[in-house]
Motif scaffolding. Sequence first.
Motif, PDB file in Angstrom:
ATOM      1  N   GLN A 122      -9.371   3.056  -9.505  1.00 17.99           N
ATOM      2  CA  GLN A 122      -9.364   3.914 -10.688  1.00 17.99           C
ATOM      3  C   GLN A 122      -9.837   5.341 -10.385  1.00 17.99           C
ATOM      4  N   SER A 123     -10.015   5.656  -9.120  1.00 17.33           N
ATOM      5  CA  SER A 123     -10.317   7.040  -8.739  1.00 17.33           C
ATOM      6  C   SER A 123      -8.995   7.785  -8.573  1.00 17.33           C
ATOM      7  N   ASN A 124      -9.079   9.093  -8.353  1.00 17.22           N
ATOM      8  CA  ASN A 124      -7.845   9.859  -8.169  1.00 17.22           C
ATOM      9  C   ASN A 124      -7.420   9.998  -6.720  1.00 17.22           C
ATOM     10  N   ILE A 125      -8.116   9.298  -5.820  1.00 14.85           N
ATOM     11  CA  ILE A 125      -7.693   9.460  -4.425  1.00 14.85           C
ATOM     12  C   ILE A 125      -6.399   8.689  -4.184  1.00 14.85           C
ATOM     13  N   GLY A 126      -5.611   9.183  -3.228  1.00 16.79           N
ATOM     14  CA  GLY A 126      -4.322   8.547  -2.967  1.00 16.79           C
ATOM     15  C   GLY A 126      -3.857   8.799  -1.552  1.00 16.79           C
ATOM     16  N   PRO A 127      -2.589   8.489  -1.278  1.00 15.60           N
ATOM     17  CA  PRO A 127      -2.051   8.653   0.074  1.00 15.60           C
ATOM     18  C   PRO A 127      -2.226  10.091   0.573  1.00 15.60           C
ATOM     19  N   GLY A 128      -2.658  10.225   1.809  1.00 18.73           N
ATOM     20  CA  GLY A 128      -2.855  11.554   2.397  1.00 18.73           C
ATOM     21  C   GLY A 128      -4.281  12.059   2.263  1.00 18.73           C
ATOM     22  N   ASP A 129      -5.051  11.439   1.381  1.00 20.44           N
ATOM     23  CA  ASP A 129      -6.447  11.858   1.191  1.00 20.44           C
ATOM     24  C   ASP A 129      -7.363  11.172   2.203  1.00 20.44           C
ATOM     25  N   GLU A 130      -8.490  11.821   2.445  1.00 22.46           N
ATOM     26  CA  GLU A 130      -9.481  11.225   3.357  1.00 22.46           C
ATOM     27  C   GLU A 130     -10.763  10.894   2.607  1.00 22.46           C
ATOM     28  N   VAL A 131     -11.352   9.763   2.976  1.00 22.15           N
ATOM     29  CA  VAL A 131     -12.646   9.382   2.396  1.00 22.15           C
ATOM     30  C   VAL A 131     -13.638   9.187   3.547  1.00 22.15           C
ATOM     31  N   ILE A 132     -14.753   9.878   3.465  1.00 23.32           N
ATOM     32  CA  ILE A 132     -15.753   9.772   4.536  1.00 23.32           C
ATOM     33  C   ILE A 132     -16.652   8.571   4.260  1.00 23.32           C
ATOM     34  N   CYS A 133     -16.688   7.645   5.230  1.00 23.19           N
ATOM     35  CA  CYS A 133     -17.357   6.351   5.035  1.00 23.19           C
ATOM     36  C   CYS A 133     -18.507   6.152   6.006  1.00 23.19           C
ATOM     37  N   SER A 134     -19.467   5.377   5.547  1.00 19.81           N
ATOM     38  CA  SER A 134     -20.494   4.908   6.472  1.00 19.81           C
ATOM     39  C   SER A 134     -19.899   3.804   7.334  1.00 19.81           C
ATOM     40  N   PRO A 135     -20.138   3.849   8.646  1.00 17.86           N
ATOM     41  CA  PRO A 135     -19.568   2.816   9.518  1.00 17.86           C
ATOM     42  C   PRO A 135     -20.449   1.570   9.640  1.00 17.86           C
ATOM     43  N   ASP A 156     -21.168   9.254  11.436  1.00 19.04           N
ATOM     44  CA  ASP A 156     -22.185   8.419  12.085  1.00 19.04           C
ATOM     45  C   ASP A 156     -23.454   8.301  11.230  1.00 19.04           C
ATOM     46  N   ILE A 157     -24.245   7.292  11.580  1.00 18.65           N
ATOM     47  CA  ILE A 157     -25.490   7.025  10.861  1.00 18.65           C
ATOM     48  C   ILE A 157     -26.671   7.713  11.554  1.00 18.65           C
ATOM     49  N   ASP A 158     -27.764   7.786  10.837  1.00 16.91           N
ATOM     50  CA  ASP A 158     -29.038   8.189  11.421  1.00 16.91           C
ATOM     51  C   ASP A 158     -29.684   6.895  11.946  1.00 16.91           C
ATOM     52  N   PRO A 159     -29.883   6.778  13.253  1.00 20.06           N
ATOM     53  CA  PRO A 159     -30.349   5.494  13.793  1.00 20.06           C
ATOM     54  C   PRO A 159     -31.768   5.119  13.354  1.00 20.06           C
ATOM     55  N   ALA A 160     -32.494   6.070  12.787  1.00 18.03           N
ATOM     56  CA  ALA A 160     -33.853   5.753  12.331  1.00 18.03           C
ATOM     57  C   ALA A 160     -33.849   5.134  10.936  1.00 18.03           C
ATOM     58  N   THR A 161     -32.827   5.500  10.117  1.00 16.82           N
ATOM     59  CA  THR A 161     -32.760   4.981   8.741  1.00 16.82           C
ATOM     60  C   THR A 161     -31.606   3.998   8.550  1.00 16.82           C
ATOM     61  N   PHE A 162     -30.695   3.932   9.512  1.00 17.46           N
ATOM     62  CA  PHE A 162     -29.462   3.126   9.474  1.00 17.46           C
ATOM     63  C   PHE A 162     -28.433   3.672   8.467  1.00 17.46           C
ATOM     64  N   GLN A 163     -28.757   4.755   7.771  1.00 22.31           N
ATOM     65  CA  GLN A 163     -27.874   5.241   6.704  1.00 22.31           C
ATOM     66  C   GLN A 163     -26.956   6.351   7.207  1.00 22.31           C
ATOM     67  N   ILE A 164     -25.820   6.531   6.546  1.00 24.53           N
ATOM     68  CA  ILE A 164     -24.893   7.614   6.871  1.00 24.53           C
ATOM     69  C   ILE A 164     -25.665   8.939   6.851  1.00 24.53           C
ATOM     70  N   ASP A 165     -25.420   9.770   7.872  1.00 20.74           N
ATOM     71  CA  ASP A 165     -26.171  11.002   8.067  1.00 20.74           C
ATOM     72  C   ASP A 165     -25.434  12.165   7.380  1.00 20.74           C
ATOM     73  N   PRO A 166     -26.043  12.792   6.372  1.00 23.05           N
ATOM     74  CA  PRO A 166     -25.371  13.879   5.652  1.00 23.05           C
ATOM     75  C   PRO A 166     -24.883  15.002   6.581  1.00 23.05           C
ATOM     76  N   GLU A 167     -25.606  15.258   7.668  1.00 25.57           N
ATOM     77  CA  GLU A 167     -25.162  16.302   8.611  1.00 25.57           C
ATOM     78  C   GLU A 167     -23.851  15.896   9.277  1.00 25.57           C
ATOM     79  N   GLN A 168     -23.709  14.605   9.549  1.00 25.18           N
ATOM     80  CA  GLN A 168     -22.465  14.110  10.152  1.00 25.18           C
ATOM     81  C   GLN A 168     -21.322  14.133   9.133  1.00 25.18           C
ATOM     82  N   ILE A 169     -21.648  13.910   7.870  1.00 32.68           N
ATOM     83  CA  ILE A 169     -20.622  13.980   6.810  1.00 32.68           C
ATOM     84  C   ILE A 169     -20.034  15.394   6.792  1.00 32.68           C
TER      85      ILE A 169
END
Length: 462
Positions: A122-135, A156-169
């Motif tokens: 139900q979002s507006n994303i579609g073919p050709g769009d990119e979504v940045i994901c946590s791995p 990539d994640i921050d290995p100290a927090t295991f969470q997706i790193d905003p700088e990498q986003i």
Amino acid sequence: MKSKKVTRRSFLSTISASTVAVAATGAGISGFTPVFGNSRDTADKLAVLGGSPVRGNKKWQNWPQWDAEKFNPKMNEVMANRVWSRSHKVAEFEKKWAEMHGSKHCLSTVNGTNALSAAWMQSNIGPGDEVICSPYTFSASIFGILYKGAMPVFADIDPATFQIDPEQIKKKITPRTKGILPVHICGYPSDMPAIMKIAREHNLFVVEDACQAHLAEIGGKKVGTFGNAGCFSFQASKNLPIGEGGGILTDDTEYYDRLYSYHNFGYASGSVSGQISSITALILANKIRMAEYQAVIGLCQMEKLEEQHKIRNENGAYLNEKLSAYPGITPVKLHKGATAASYYIYAMVYNQDKLDGLPRKRFIEALNAEGIPVGTGYPNDPLYAQPMLQEVFKSDIYKKFYTTDDLNFEKYKQKNHCPALIQTFNSALWIWHGGLMLGSKSDMDDIINAVDKIHNNVAKLK
Ligand SMILES: *Cc1c(COP(=O)(O)O)cnc(C)c1O
């Protein structure tokens, strides 16, 4: 696929199997029951080398938990009145879940996987769009992105927090970026204030995978309420276990109406209107409704959740403080601003260099033998390299909207390679919360004592 499959659930069953095995060992040979403290010799000797386990015969609490005396009458009531499909109980569950989070709407679903998929559908994303994901997650997190024909891009994640790193986003943003998928992995909050700042600057749609993060919070605000949608799982291993179940939180009423319609055959709902008959499908939809008896289980579990959450956080803080004293064992950090974790997994980072080169596998064996169920977490099998993507890239719709270069799987894997993720796969220690994180101080001391014991005997383990 020929390779040995290790799913999240088989990981969890491995954990419980090893707990059972340990309990069996603890029961002793031919009636002898070793008790920690009986004799200094066996107490000091590592259980994996034949000593007595720190946990002795003590069992961890079971999970999921069910107070039959209190809850059976509520369950019997809904079964007896024979309204089993979505009705008042589901609505009550949604209302309470939304209220508990300070969110405007909650829509329940059959499970977390479908909550995530519906949120993207139900979002507006579609073919050709990119979504940045946590791995640092598994396939269920990204199915919905692929259903829409969009391209997952991994930061990539921050290995100290295991969470997706905003700088990498930030590094992964292109003119095609339309969304972000943070995953509050292990139930520790991702850095949502930083992620939402990026999202606002680039007008991105954010779906939070909060499937492991019930009641986790940042500055007192619950995760799952920062993005456009926050998705939860109520699968049996999760902190609010129904068996199967899911929920989507959102403050956007029009989006909620579409989600509601989507989860109910595309029938009219709020601003989704204009039907001819009661069965007119207005939007392309699905049917992913929660049942009444599921909602009753959820409502029963919800009564205990806040108290359990408090205990898990007290235990988490205690373990964080005590275990950080041991070189080579680093409890996963909450980023600054995070005020509570769900501790779905109590997570640590293992550094064998600081334990005389003792391999993680051997450390885990030794800890398991002491009666502490610990595992490695997700195996070294990054999402961006899984065959599912290669399969999707061969589809007509992807061929239509992406270049041959975009769909070159080798190039895709290289472009999405996340070194901190691989490092984490190879160094994480996971303790699944089930029963264990609800334990007493003395249960937590057993964990600490077991680590202490191994620390004192590293040389003998090699
Ligand atoms: C459990 C989980 C899901 C899927 O939820 P189900 O209810 O099992 O479908 C998705 N993402 C993460 C991170 C999960 O832990």
